[in-house]
Design a protein around this motif. Structure first.
Motif, PDB file in Angstrom:
ATOM      1  N   ALA A 151      37.066 -22.856 114.902  1.00  0.00           N
ATOM      2  CA  ALA A 151      36.080 -22.768 113.821  1.00  0.00           C
ATOM      3  C   ALA A 151      34.708 -22.686 114.466  1.00  0.00           C
ATOM      4  O   ALA A 151      34.567 -22.859 115.686  1.00  0.00           O
ATOM      5  CB  ALA A 151      36.168 -23.993 112.902  1.00  0.00           C
ATOM      6  N   SER A 154      33.765 -25.348 117.081  1.00  0.00           N
ATOM      7  CA  SER A 154      34.989 -25.952 117.628  1.00  0.00           C
ATOM      8  C   SER A 154      35.560 -25.018 118.688  1.00  0.00           C
ATOM      9  O   SER A 154      36.292 -24.074 118.381  1.00  0.00           O
ATOM     10  CB  SER A 154      36.018 -26.194 116.522  1.00  0.00           C
ATOM     11  N   ARG A 318      26.515 -21.334 111.375  1.00  0.00           N
ATOM     12  CA  ARG A 318      26.366 -22.785 111.528  1.00  0.00           C
ATOM     13  C   ARG A 318      25.773 -23.392 110.261  1.00  0.00           C
ATOM     14  O   ARG A 318      26.164 -24.494 109.851  1.00  0.00           O
ATOM     15  CB  ARG A 318      25.492 -23.103 112.735  1.00  0.00           C
ATOM     16  N   GLU A 320      26.210 -22.413 107.251  1.00  0.00           N
ATOM     17  CA  GLU A 320      27.272 -22.480 106.248  1.00  0.00           C
ATOM     18  C   GLU A 320      28.151 -23.714 106.419  1.00  0.00           C
ATOM     19  O   GLU A 320      28.665 -24.265 105.450  1.00  0.00           O
ATOM     20  CB  GLU A 320      28.141 -21.225 106.318  1.00  0.00           C
ATOM     21  N   ARG A 321      28.324 -24.146 107.670  1.00  0.00           N
ATOM     22  CA  ARG A 321      29.172 -25.306 107.952  1.00  0.00           C
ATOM     23  C   ARG A 321      28.368 -26.603 108.056  1.00  0.00           C
ATOM     24  O   ARG A 321      28.895 -27.637 108.432  1.00  0.00           O
ATOM     25  CB  ARG A 321      29.946 -25.098 109.260  1.00  0.00           C
TER      26      ARG A 321
END
Length: 348
Positions: A151, A154, A318, A320-321
């Motif tokens: 992800a 990650s 980034r 978005e997460r």
């Protein structure tokens, strides 16, 4: 949300606008790039001070170009992103300084993106884009790494170069052959006219049992073969040596990448970085992945080298997460590599 991205880590000045949309992939609104290759060619390589000064001259005109191209205004920008490293210190300062100044003037947040994460996520600018998880071959002028990517944020290191990167092997071999700068593309063009089997060059660490790379010895072998050809070498012999050099680099990159793909259990391989534009590498990886029932994803050809679009895209993803603020901002944390016994078991 609209993200303005700056890339100035070395010898390309890149600016781009990317828009994030709920439930959809980020979209590239506009992108502009200036390469300093012609300027540095006079010196046979990048001159850091000249690179920094040229970034200063180019960055604001590129901003205006991107805004006109995308029909956006600075007032519509929600986040300003920039390359925070690695790269040339003076060159990085130009992009960071302009980004932070713009952010302050607009009252918008700024976000530093790791250069390698920009490359790693650049294939999401293509259509179709990959899905997570995937194995990534990050192969550029200064870096050669294999990662498993589960992800955004990650990342697990599978292997990396222990000396020269693949891009360095291309550039330094080209210089040994008298091909000038930038060497990699010049060597690849000359290789089109050569016989890749003409010279028996080494494939370092090809059978090492791990996913690490080494290209320093190959560079030495190219130098030795070139000296044997003597001062009056013909064009065909140079083309043959260029083709043999390219074949050696591609053989190692593709063998390790496909081995990592098989070991990972995924069906997606992402290739990013300037060397990812090499036609022979693409053909070899595509053919090998097809045999494994897998697919290879690349960024658009024009976005393989350093560019602002990959920086804006990485910041947008980034964001978005929820990774574009707090202690994780700008981080590029990579988990340690797989133990070799687990890798061997997975590959068998």
């Amino acid at each position: 949300m609209i993200v303005l991205g700056f890339e100035s880590s070395c010898d390309e000045t890149g600016v781009a606008l990317v828009q994030t949309r709920p439930g959809a992939a980020p979209r590239l609104l506009g992108e502009a790039l200036h390469s300093q290759a012609e300027m540095h060619a006079e010196y046979g390589g990048v001159v850091p001070e000249l690179a920094s000064r040229d970034h200063i001259r180019r960055v604001l005109p590129l901003v205006r170009q991107v805004l006109a191209q995308s029909e956006c205004t600075l007032a519509e920008v929600d986040l300003v992103a920039y390359t925070r490293g690695p790269g040339l210190a003076g060159a990085l300062l130009v992009g960071a300084g302009v980004a932070v100044a713009l952010g302050a003037a607009l009252g918008r947040p700024t976000f530093g993106v790791h250069h390698l994460e920009g490359h790693l996520l650049s294939p999401f600018l293509a259509d179709p884009a990959p899905e997570f998880p995937f194995v990534a071959l990050l192969v550029s002028g200064g870096h050669t790494q294999l990662m498993r990517v589960d992800a955004v944020g990650s990342y697990e290191l599978l292997g990396e170069t222990i000396d020269d990167a693949a891009g360095e092997a291309f550039d330094k071999s080209a210089k040994l052959l008298g091909l000038g700068y930038p060497g990699g593309p010049a060597l690849s063009r000359l290789a089109e006219f050569g016989d890749a089997t003409a010279f028996a060059l080494p494939r370092p660490l090809l059978h090492s049992g791990d996913l690490d790379f080494s290209f320093a010895g190959l560079k030495t072998a190219v130098m030795t073969q070139h000296r044997k050809l003597g001062p009056n070498v013909c064009e065909q012999a140079l083309a043959d040596l260029a083709a043999s050099t390219q074949a050696a680099i591609v053989d190692v990159l593709s063998a390790k990448a496909l081995r990592a793909l098989k070991a990972s259990g995924t069906k997606r391989l992402v290739v990013a970085g300037g060397v990812g534009a090499n036609r022979r590498l693409r053909e070899t990886l595509d053919a090998g992945a097809e045999k494994l029932g897998a697919r290879v994803f690349y960024p658009p050809l024009a976005l393989c080298t350093d560019n602002g679009a990959m920086i804006a895209m990485a910041a947008a993803m980034r964001l978005e997460r929820g990774l574009a603020q707090g202690s994780t901002a700008g981080a590029f944390d990579v988990r340690p590599r797989w133990p070799l016994d687990e890798l061997s078991a997975a590959a068998s």
